[in-house]
Design an enzyme around this catalytic site. Structure first.
Site, short mmCIF file in Angstrom:
data_model
loop_
_atom_site.label_atom_id
_atom_site.label_comp_id
_atom_site.label_asym_id
_atom_site.label_seq_id
_atom_site.Cartn_x
_atom_site.Cartn_y
_atom_site.Cartn_z
N GLU A 123 0.77 -1.26 -0.06
CA GLU A 123 0.12 -0.10 0.08
C GLU A 123 0.85 1.16 0.20
O GLU A 123 0.36 2.17 0.36
CB GLU A 123 -0.96 -0.02 1.34
CG GLU A 123 -1.89 -1.18 1.19
CD GLU A 123 -2.87 -1.28 2.50
OE1 GLU A 123 -3.75 -0.18 2.45
OE2 GLU A 123 -2.64 -2.16 3.39
N SER A 161 -6.73 -2.12 1.72
CA SER A 161 -6.91 -1.37 0.55
C SER A 161 -7.65 -2.36 -0.40
O SER A 161 -7.40 -2.06 -1.90
CB SER A 161 -5.90 -0.68 -0.13
OG SER A 161 -5.64 0.53 0.91
N TYR A 199 -9.57 4.82 -4.67
CA TYR A 199 -8.55 5.80 -4.61
C TYR A 199 -8.71 6.58 -6.02
O TYR A 199 -8.38 7.69 -5.84
CB TYR A 199 -7.26 5.24 -4.33
CG TYR A 199 -7.38 4.36 -3.06
CD1 TYR A 199 -7.50 5.33 -1.91
CD2 TYR A 199 -7.03 3.20 -2.86
CE1 TYR A 199 -7.17 4.75 -0.62
CE2 TYR A 199 -7.09 2.65 -1.51
CZ TYR A 199 -7.17 3.33 -0.46
OH TYR A 199 -7.14 2.67 0.65
N ARG A 241 -11.10 2.57 11.91
CA ARG A 241 -12.26 2.79 10.97
C ARG A 241 -12.55 1.13 10.84
O ARG A 241 -11.69 0.18 10.66
CB ARG A 241 -12.03 3.39 9.78
CG ARG A 241 -13.14 3.63 8.86
CD ARG A 241 -12.98 3.92 7.75
NE ARG A 241 -12.64 2.83 6.70
CZ ARG A 241 -11.71 2.49 6.15
NH1 ARG A 241 -10.54 3.47 6.12
NH2 ARG A 241 -11.36 1.50 5.44
N ASP A 273 -15.19 -1.57 9.18
CA ASP A 273 -15.88 -1.86 7.75
C ASP A 273 -17.10 -2.57 8.11
O ASP A 273 -16.68 -3.84 8.68
CB ASP A 273 -15.04 -2.09 6.65
CG ASP A 273 -14.11 -1.28 6.25
OD1 ASP A 273 -14.37 -0.01 6.39
OD2 ASP A 273 -13.05 -1.45 5.89
N GLU A 289 -13.62 -6.10 9.22
CA GLU A 289 -12.31 -5.51 9.56
C GLU A 289 -12.15 -4.29 10.13
O GLU A 289 -12.99 -3.40 10.15
CB GLU A 289 -11.37 -5.85 8.44
CG GLU A 289 -11.57 -4.76 7.13
CD GLU A 289 -10.59 -4.85 6.15
OE1 GLU A 289 -9.53 -4.32 6.53
OE2 GLU A 289 -10.91 -5.62 5.41
N ASN A 337 -9.42 -0.85 10.56
CA ASN A 337 -8.28 -0.35 10.20
C ASN A 337 -7.71 0.42 11.27
O ASN A 337 -8.26 1.44 11.71
CB ASN A 337 -8.57 0.47 9.08
CG ASN A 337 -9.10 -0.42 7.91
OD1 ASN A 337 -8.54 -0.99 7.19
ND2 ASN A 337 -10.38 -0.38 7.68
N GLY A 379 -6.67 5.39 5.91
CA GLY A 379 -6.37 6.48 4.67
C GLY A 379 -6.76 7.95 4.99
O GLY A 379 -7.91 8.15 5.71
#
Length: 334
Positions: free
Chosen positions: A34, A166, A236, A275, A277, A291, A293, A297
């Site tokens: 990433e 990602s 992205y 964060r 998801d 998951e 994070n 990002g």
């Protein structure tokens, strides 16, 4: 204040001004898969911190040894690294040894959160719903096992590396014939291959700020990607994905998801920010956590800044707030 209200101190000026934060390294780039996204995140964070008068500098661990942080007098680090060698506990451990406070979760929480299977095991032990799964270890399974996975999990099946982010290496398998290629693709990136039940419904994400009982959930964002494919490209590099905040979910659903996300964040002992998801089953409206994070990002397409903005926190203020709360597992922030 409810558990969903944002702490007003998140946007208050620092008592000693941003100069009190000292010399700051924004860790970006690195050597993970990433790297490209990390460079985008780090550039945004660096610009934001500089605009607030922070003595911030870019620092790429792929090009410089982390020991230089100590020699050059850096007082804090903003971790804008993504992937296994950025948010998986290794960099955090190095900073612990150097005694330099850093943003985000500590060593153990970072390592567990990076591993989707370990995260699932802990969540399931705490009664937190997550999609059913099967784990394959590279080189330790037979072709028959791969073909039989849809018999247990149904179709479609999501196949992905256990420790990537990602959406790198992720395949949505719609037929038995696609299983072998999907497993091979994920196996090129990780020794552990996660095969996961595909939950069909609304895709949402919910950021969290803070630690322990003081952690607060930010507004939920509903993601509407082209053909439901929220992959690396649509995350992205396109402007066709819609990010809805308010998420316009049925009454009570957003609050329920925020409560579930806060529990998931706390049981992993995360801190600083993160964060989670989530997929909401379109038929039952049951949320399933995918998951977490721990170094989200911070690009122009990223979700934590969008959610923070909806809560009245600017990108620049968010960056300063996260930096001001940099900490160590052992000891306290400078």
């Amino acid at each position: 204040m409810s558990q969903f209200d944002i702490n007003p101190k998140a946007t208050e000026p620092l008592p000693g001004g941003t100069a009190s934060l000292g010399k700051v390294a924004v860790l970006m780039g690195g050597v993970s898969a990433e790297r490209e996204v990390s460079l985008m995140s780090g550039s945004g964070v660096l610009k934001a911190l500089l605009s607030k008068g922070v003595d911030a500098h870019a620092f790429d661990p792929a090009e410089r040894d982390l020991s230089e942080l100590k020699r050059e007098g850096f007082a804090r680090c903003f971790i804008a690294l993504h992937g296994r060698l950025g948010e998986g506990g290794s960099v955090q451990g190095a900073l612990e040894l150097l005694g330099i406070p850093y943003t985000g979760s500590g060593v153990m929480a970072s390592a567990i959160s990076m591993d989707k299977v370990m995260t699932k095991r802990i969540w399931l032990s705490e009664g937190i719903p997550t999609p059913r799964y099967q784990l394959l270890r590279r080189g330790a399974f037979e072709r028959r096992q791969v073909i039989e996975i849809p018999d247990t999990l149904g179709l479609p099946v999501i196949v992905k590396p256990a420790r990537e982010g990602s959406s790198i290496g992720v395949t949505k398998v719609v037929g038995y014939s696609g299983m072998a290629d999907a497993v091979e693709a994920a196996g090129k990136l990780d020794t552990d291959i996660l095969c996961e039940e595909c939950i069909v419904g609304d895709e949402v994400t919910c950021p969290v700020l803070g630690a322990g009982d003081g952690a607060r959930a930010l507004p939920v964002i509903r993601i509407v990607a082209p053909e439901g494919n929220y992959d690396y490209q649509n995350k992205y590099f396109t402007d066709t994905t819609q990010y809805l905040v308010p998420a316009n979910l049925p009454p009570g659903e957003e609050e329920a998801i925020q409560a579930l996300v806060l529990k998931a964040y706390r049981v992993l002992d995360c801190r600083g920010w993160g964060r989670v998801d989530v997929m909401i089953d379109g038929k039952t409206r049951q949320p399933y956590l995918l998951e977490i994070n721990t170094s989200p990002g911070m690009t122009g397409h990223s979700l934590v800044p969008k959610s923070a903005q909806a809560a009245g926190i600017s990108y620049e203020d968010l960056c300063v707030h996260l930096l001001a709360n940099a900490a160590l597992d052992v000891g306290t922030a400078a």
